[in-house]
Scaffold this motif. Structure first.
Motif, short mmCIF file in Angstrom:
data_model
loop_
_atom_site.label_atom_id
_atom_site.label_comp_id
_atom_site.label_asym_id
_atom_site.label_seq_id
_atom_site.Cartn_x
_atom_site.Cartn_y
_atom_site.Cartn_z
N LEU A 1 42.98 40.10 26.65
CA LEU A 1 42.78 40.38 28.07
C LEU A 1 43.98 41.21 28.41
CD1 LEU A 1 41.84 36.69 29.67
CD2 LEU A 1 40.41 39.00 29.71
N LEU A 2 45.20 40.97 27.95
CA LEU A 2 46.42 41.65 28.44
C LEU A 2 46.10 43.14 28.06
CD1 LEU A 2 49.50 39.40 27.38
CD2 LEU A 2 48.75 40.35 29.74
N LYS A 3 45.48 43.45 26.89
CA LYS A 3 45.45 44.93 26.40
C LYS A 3 44.26 45.69 27.52
CE LYS A 3 46.61 44.16 21.53
NZ LYS A 3 46.07 44.00 20.16
N ARG A 4 43.19 44.73 27.64
CA ARG A 4 42.06 45.29 28.46
C ARG A 4 42.38 45.79 29.94
NH1 ARG A 4 36.57 42.00 26.89
NH2 ARG A 4 37.07 41.56 24.72
N VAL A 5 43.31 44.73 30.44
CA VAL A 5 43.53 44.87 31.79
C VAL A 5 44.86 45.49 32.06
CG1 VAL A 5 43.88 43.39 34.16
CG2 VAL A 5 41.99 42.65 32.20
N TRP A 6 45.94 45.16 31.61
CA TRP A 6 47.18 45.72 31.84
C TRP A 6 47.68 46.96 31.02
CZ3 TRP A 6 46.19 40.59 32.80
CH2 TRP A 6 46.52 40.40 34.18
N GLY A 7 47.11 46.95 29.51
CA GLY A 7 47.38 48.00 28.63
C GLY A 7 48.80 47.50 27.99
N GLU A 8 49.88 48.20 27.93
CA GLU A 8 50.91 47.81 27.38
C GLU A 8 51.93 47.54 28.07
OE1 GLU A 8 51.27 48.41 24.07
OE2 GLU A 8 49.42 49.33 23.94
N ASP A 9 51.49 47.23 29.45
CA ASP A 9 52.67 46.80 30.51
C ASP A 9 52.41 45.36 30.97
OD1 ASP A 9 53.60 49.23 30.68
OD2 ASP A 9 52.05 49.87 32.03
N GLY A 10 51.59 44.61 30.31
CA GLY A 10 51.00 43.03 30.56
C GLY A 10 52.11 42.22 30.14
N SER A 11 52.06 40.86 30.89
CA SER A 11 52.88 39.90 30.05
C SER A 11 52.14 38.59 30.33
CB SER A 11 54.38 39.53 30.69
OG SER A 11 54.20 39.56 32.02
N LEU A 12 52.25 37.53 29.43
CA LEU A 12 51.68 36.32 29.63
C LEU A 12 52.06 35.67 31.16
CD1 LEU A 12 52.14 34.63 26.27
CD2 LEU A 12 50.19 35.78 27.14
N SER A 13 52.93 35.76 31.42
CA SER A 13 53.27 35.32 33.03
C SER A 13 52.58 35.88 34.22
CB SER A 13 54.64 35.57 33.44
OG SER A 13 55.35 36.72 33.50
N ALA A 14 52.49 37.29 33.88
CA ALA A 14 51.49 38.06 34.88
C ALA A 14 50.25 37.64 34.78
CB ALA A 14 51.87 39.32 34.61
N LEU A 15 49.65 37.59 33.50
CA LEU A 15 48.33 37.04 33.42
C LEU A 15 47.94 35.64 34.12
CD1 LEU A 15 45.52 37.07 31.94
CD2 LEU A 15 46.58 36.35 29.85
N GLU A 16 48.85 35.01 33.68
CA GLU A 16 48.73 33.45 34.18
C GLU A 16 48.86 33.41 35.74
OE1 GLU A 16 51.94 31.27 32.42
OE2 GLU A 16 50.96 31.16 30.44
N LYS A 17 49.56 34.25 36.36
CA LYS A 17 49.65 34.31 37.78
C LYS A 17 48.35 34.91 38.51
CE LYS A 17 54.81 34.72 38.39
NZ LYS A 17 55.88 35.80 38.62
N THR A 18 47.87 35.95 37.81
CA THR A 18 46.60 36.79 38.28
C THR A 18 45.50 35.62 38.14
OG1 THR A 18 47.56 38.71 37.29
CG2 THR A 18 45.05 38.64 37.83
N VAL A 19 45.54 34.80 37.15
CA VAL A 19 44.48 33.91 36.84
C VAL A 19 44.37 32.75 37.89
CG1 VAL A 19 43.47 32.05 35.38
CG2 VAL A 19 44.04 34.01 34.17
N SER A 20 45.78 32.39 38.26
CA SER A 20 45.84 31.25 39.46
C SER A 20 45.23 32.08 40.58
CB SER A 20 47.38 30.97 39.45
OG SER A 20 47.35 30.21 40.64
N ARG A 21 45.71 33.01 41.07
CA ARG A 21 45.25 33.85 42.46
C ARG A 21 43.90 34.25 42.26
NH1 ARG A 21 50.59 38.06 42.74
NH2 ARG A 21 51.99 36.38 43.43
#
Length: 230
Positions: free
Chosen positions: A182-202
């Motif tokens: 998911l990080l590769k598909r949505v954020w590319g090289e700029d993602g982080s697990l914390s960003a993913l978890e916050k986005t899922v929560s929102r």
């Protein structure tokens, strides 16, 4: 199910329109001013608009001009409704048609005539196919241009880019998706697990009553696109 947006400031007329079109199986949305109606053109994405000419805020003529000049809206057929009649009605009809309306209906109108005009307009002006714009997955319909999410054809949310991208990635997958994927598909090289978890929560907050469909799995997340899926 075709979506109809009725832009009319008279509550009694809105009630007549609502009852008549709901009985015919249409999904009816409402606006009571020109400004509200113009905004709802984007959120409701209607197949047809019923437009009063005398409105608070933007007038019916203003709405027609704005729709006709917008590349993403001008394909929407509009039936103008007006109380103006008599000798000047022919001139008014020509005017509103020149502004982009496809039909002209004088008030007071008969419900049977309203329904007939709506069905005729929808048949003559079907929504054009837009390949790649809509993602259909089970009960979900995602619109990549408007960033809207519909479940059972009911508007659930309009999402910011990242949250829409995440939901689209989950909807397009068959089964769970790993966090790294998911990080590769949505954020590319700029993602982080914390960003993913916050986005899922929102995103769960955005989905409201449908949040139960976004499940956490041992390796990542899964979108349950059909409610009867176990």
């Amino acid at each position: 199910m075709s979506r109809i947006l009725s832009i009319e400031d008279d509550a009694s007329i809105q009630q007549i329109i609502s009852t008549a079109l709901h009985l015919e199986g249409f999904d009816v949305h409402y606006a009571f001013s020109g400004d509200e109606g113009y905004k709802k053109l984007f959120s409701s994405d209607p197949d047809l608009v019923l437009l009063d000419m005398m409105l608070p805020g933007m007038s019916g003529a203003d709405v027609l001009k704005a729709v006709h000049s917008h590349p993403d809206l001008r394909r929407i057929p509009i039936i103008v409704m007006t109380a103006y009649g008599g000798g000047g009605s022919r001139v008014l009809e020509q005017t509103v048609r020149a502004l982009g309306a496809v039909e002209y209906l004088e008030k007071p109108f008969k419900v049977v005539e309203l329904v007939r005009r709506v069905k005729t307009c929808l048949a003559r002006h079907p929504r054009p196919a837009e390949p790649g714009r809509e993602l259909a997955a089970g009960d979900f319909r995602l619109d990549s241009r408007l960033k809207t999410v519909r479940v059972h054809d009911k508007l659930v949310a309009t999402l910011p880019g990242l949250r829409y991208g995440l939901l689209a990635a989950l909807a397009a997958a068959e089964g769970p998706v790993e966090k790294e994927d998911l990080l590769k598909r949505v954020w590319g090289e700029d993602g982080s697990l914390s960003a993913l978890e916050k986005t899922v929560s929102r995103l769960r907050q955005d989905l409201g009553a449908e949040a139960f469909r976004l499940k956490t799995t041992p390796e990542g997340y899964e979108l349950v696109t059909r409610a009867d899926k176990t």
